[in-house]
Design a protein around this motif. Structure first.
Motif, PDB file in Angstrom:
ATOM      1  N   ALA A 191      35.026  15.299 106.729  1.00  0.00           N
ATOM      2  CA  ALA A 191      35.572  14.561 107.873  1.00  0.00           C
ATOM      3  C   ALA A 191      36.559  15.469 108.616  1.00  0.00           C
ATOM      4  N   PRO A 192      36.909  15.136 109.865  1.00  0.00           N
ATOM      5  CA  PRO A 192      37.788  16.008 110.655  1.00  0.00           C
ATOM      6  C   PRO A 192      39.269  15.890 110.311  1.00  0.00           C
ATOM      7  N   ASN A 193      39.606  16.225 109.060  1.00  0.00           N
ATOM      8  CA  ASN A 193      41.015  16.285 108.663  1.00  0.00           C
ATOM      9  C   ASN A 193      41.151  17.206 107.448  1.00  0.00           C
ATOM     10  N   ALA A 194      42.339  17.754 107.271  1.00  0.00           N
ATOM     11  CA  ALA A 194      42.567  18.773 106.245  1.00  0.00           C
ATOM     12  C   ALA A 194      42.525  18.234 104.826  1.00  0.00           C
ATOM     13  N   SER A 195      42.607  16.928 104.649  1.00  0.00           N
ATOM     14  CA  SER A 195      42.586  16.359 103.296  1.00  0.00           C
ATOM     15  C   SER A 195      41.179  15.918 102.880  1.00  0.00           C
ATOM     16  N   ARG A 221      26.959  22.762 111.860  1.00  0.00           N
ATOM     17  CA  ARG A 221      25.907  22.716 110.840  1.00  0.00           C
ATOM     18  C   ARG A 221      25.669  24.141 110.354  1.00  0.00           C
ATOM     19  N   ILE A 222      25.707  24.337 109.026  1.00  0.00           N
ATOM     20  CA  ILE A 222      25.402  25.635 108.449  1.00  0.00           C
ATOM     21  C   ILE A 222      24.622  25.430 107.153  1.00  0.00           C
ATOM     22  N   ASN A 223      23.513  26.154 107.009  1.00  0.00           N
ATOM     23  CA  ASN A 223      22.639  26.024 105.840  1.00  0.00           C
ATOM     24  C   ASN A 223      22.256  24.570 105.577  1.00  0.00           C
ATOM     25  N   GLY A 224      22.032  23.806 106.659  1.00  0.00           N
ATOM     26  CA  GLY A 224      21.623  22.415 106.518  1.00  0.00           C
ATOM     27  C   GLY A 224      22.758  21.440 106.253  1.00  0.00           C
ATOM     28  N   GLN A 225      23.974  21.961 106.067  1.00  0.00           N
ATOM     29  CA  GLN A 225      25.127  21.108 105.766  1.00  0.00           C
ATOM     30  C   GLN A 225      25.922  20.839 107.044  1.00  0.00           C
ATOM     31  N   VAL A 226      26.232  19.583 107.317  1.00  0.00           N
ATOM     32  CA  VAL A 226      27.012  19.206 108.498  1.00  0.00           C
ATOM     33  C   VAL A 226      28.421  18.835 108.075  1.00  0.00           C
ATOM     34  N   GLY A 227      29.413  19.319 108.821  1.00  0.00           N
ATOM     35  CA  GLY A 227      30.805  19.006 108.531  1.00  0.00           C
ATOM     36  C   GLY A 227      31.699  19.482 109.651  1.00  0.00           C
ATOM     37  N   TYR A 228      32.999  19.559 109.363  1.00  0.00           N
ATOM     38  CA  TYR A 228      33.988  19.864 110.390  1.00  0.00           C
ATOM     39  C   TYR A 228      34.826  21.085 110.000  1.00  0.00           C
ATOM     40  N   VAL A 229      35.146  21.905 111.001  1.00  0.00           N
ATOM     41  CA  VAL A 229      36.000  23.069 110.773  1.00  0.00           C
ATOM     42  C   VAL A 229      37.183  23.021 111.730  1.00  0.00           C
ATOM     43  N   ASN A 230      38.303  23.569 111.286  1.00  0.00           N
ATOM     44  CA  ASN A 230      39.484  23.678 112.134  1.00  0.00           C
ATOM     45  C   ASN A 230      39.248  24.810 113.130  1.00  0.00           C
ATOM     46  N   SER A 231      39.300  24.505 114.424  1.00  0.00           N
ATOM     47  CA  SER A 231      38.978  25.486 115.464  1.00  0.00           C
ATOM     48  C   SER A 231      39.935  26.679 115.474  1.00  0.00           C
ATOM     49  N   ARG A 232      41.072  26.536 114.827  1.00  0.00           N
ATOM     50  CA  ARG A 232      42.040  27.642 114.754  1.00  0.00           C
ATOM     51  C   ARG A 232      41.460  28.840 114.015  1.00  0.00           C
ATOM     52  N   PHE A 233      40.505  28.606 113.108  1.00  0.00           N
ATOM     53  CA  PHE A 233      39.999  29.671 112.251  1.00  0.00           C
ATOM     54  C   PHE A 233      38.576  30.113 112.589  1.00  0.00           C
ATOM     55  N   VAL A 234      38.062  29.671 113.746  1.00  0.00           N
ATOM     56  CA  VAL A 234      36.697  30.040 114.127  1.00  0.00           C
ATOM     57  C   VAL A 234      36.656  30.498 115.578  1.00  0.00           C
ATOM     58  N   LYS A 235      35.505  31.072 115.952  1.00  0.00           N
ATOM     59  CA  LYS A 235      35.314  31.561 117.310  1.00  0.00           C
ATOM     60  C   LYS A 235      33.857  31.373 117.715  1.00  0.00           C
ATOM     61  N   LEU A 236      33.638  30.910 118.957  1.00  0.00           N
ATOM     62  CA  LEU A 236      32.290  30.823 119.504  1.00  0.00           C
ATOM     63  C   LEU A 236      31.901  32.194 120.037  1.00  0.00           C
ATOM     64  N   SER A 237      30.734  32.672 119.640  1.00  0.00           N
ATOM     65  CA  SER A 237      30.312  33.995 120.083  1.00  0.00           C
ATOM     66  C   SER A 237      28.789  34.100 120.084  1.00  0.00           C
ATOM     67  N   SER A 238      28.258  34.894 121.013  1.00  0.00           N
ATOM     68  CA  SER A 238      26.809  35.131 121.051  1.00  0.00           C
ATOM     69  C   SER A 238      26.430  36.345 120.212  1.00  0.00           C
ATOM     70  N   THR A 239      27.420  37.027 119.638  1.00  0.00           N
ATOM     71  CA  THR A 239      27.177  38.149 118.728  1.00  0.00           C
ATOM     72  C   THR A 239      28.026  37.968 117.476  1.00  0.00           C
ATOM     73  N   PRO A 240      27.575  38.465 116.324  1.00  0.00           N
ATOM     74  CA  PRO A 240      28.340  38.307 115.087  1.00  0.00           C
ATOM     75  C   PRO A 240      29.763  38.855 115.217  1.00  0.00           C
ATOM     76  N   VAL A 241      30.715  38.121 114.673  1.00  0.00           N
ATOM     77  CA  VAL A 241      32.121  38.534 114.692  1.00  0.00           C
ATOM     78  C   VAL A 241      32.423  39.279 113.403  1.00  0.00           C
ATOM     79  N   LYS A 242      32.978  40.466 113.500  1.00  0.00           N
ATOM     80  CA  LYS A 242      33.268  41.285 112.333  1.00  0.00           C
ATOM     81  C   LYS A 242      34.764  41.588 112.249  1.00  0.00           C
ATOM     82  N   LEU A 243      35.339  41.355 111.069  1.00  0.00           N
ATOM     83  CA  LEU A 243      36.741  41.687 110.814  1.00  0.00           C
ATOM     84  C   LEU A 243      36.809  42.755 109.725  1.00  0.00           C
ATOM     85  N   LYS A 244      37.894  43.495 109.699  1.00  0.00           N
ATOM     86  CA  LYS A 244      38.080  44.520 108.675  1.00  0.00           C
ATOM     87  C   LYS A 244      39.074  44.037 107.622  1.00  0.00           C
ATOM     88  N   ASN A 245      39.039  44.720 106.482  1.00  0.00           N
ATOM     89  CA  ASN A 245      40.021  44.510 105.410  1.00  0.00           C
ATOM     90  C   ASN A 245      40.059  43.074 104.879  1.00  0.00           C
TER      91      ASN A 245
END
Length: 203
Positions: free
Chosen positions: A45-49, A76-100
């Motif tokens: 559900a759309p809440n941290a708890s 939806r990812i791997n057939g699973q539907v749920g909610y993510v906090n938008s603070r920790f994600v990004k919409l992109s048309s190319t894969p997002v890569k972080l280091k370290n």
């Protein structure tokens, strides 16, 4: 004409080898994790708890965006539907890569060369392994599928778990697989309802 077909085949092969078509669909805008700790929880559900029903791993596949509701995005990812906090994600048309990203140590109980082998393992193996998540790895340019008992943020924790399992099933039964960030979970074998599926995030 033959030359054009050859060029097209070369492009398609390159796309497959680069991972397009498995969560990185070219030109499609997806939700990617930008969490520096290696993953974003997908919640029921759309809440941290709310209960965690999956994860979007940083530097791995993106999720389909279904809707936005304030700071919570339905995905939806791997057939699973749920909610993510938008603070920790990004919409992109190319894969997002972080280091370290943090190092994660997996306790591997089997490595299979195909999903058919994965299904055979669960069909013929002990019931105790039902519900184990399966992660994809690349070895010499080919995909392999690792069935993992657990994953750990420390090598010590992984070694302790290996010792417990090896004491039950024999020395050398388990192996430790180390990755930067979470590996790509591609399958979870159905477990009896009274069993707990091991976490996809480090212990």
């Amino acid at each position: 004409m033959k030359r054009n077909v050859l060029i097209l085949m070369t492009i398609l092969i390159a796309c497959c080898l680069s991972g397009w078509g498995r969560g990185h669909q070219a030109g499609k805008t997806l939700v990617y994790s930008v969490a520096t700790d290696g993953f974003v929880n997908v919640r029921e559900a759309p809440n941290a708890s709310s209960s965690v029903v999956g994860v979007i791993a940083t530097n791995r596949s993106g999720a389909d965006l279904l809707s936005k509701n304030g700071k919570w995005w339905k995905v939806r990812i791997n057939g699973q539907v749920g909610y993510v906090n938008s603070r920790f994600v990004k919409l992109s048309s190319t894969p997002v890569k972080l280091k370290n990203l943090p190092i994660v140590h997996y306790v591997v109980i089997a490595t299979c060369e195909s999903m058919d082998e994965v299904h055979n393992f669960f069909y013929s193996g002990p019931d105790a392994f039902d519900g184990m998540p399966v992660y994809e790895d690349m070895v010499d340019g080919s995909a392999v599928y690792k069935i993992c008992y657990s994953c750990h943020s420390t090598l010590k924790g992984a070694k302790e778990t290996c010792k417990i399992i090896d004491d039950l099933f024999g020395e050398g039964f388990t192996k430790i697989w180390t990755t930067e960030g979470l590996a790509e979970c591609v399958f979870v074998h159905d477990a009896p309802s009274d069993e707990i599926v091991p976490p996809h995030t480090p212990q």
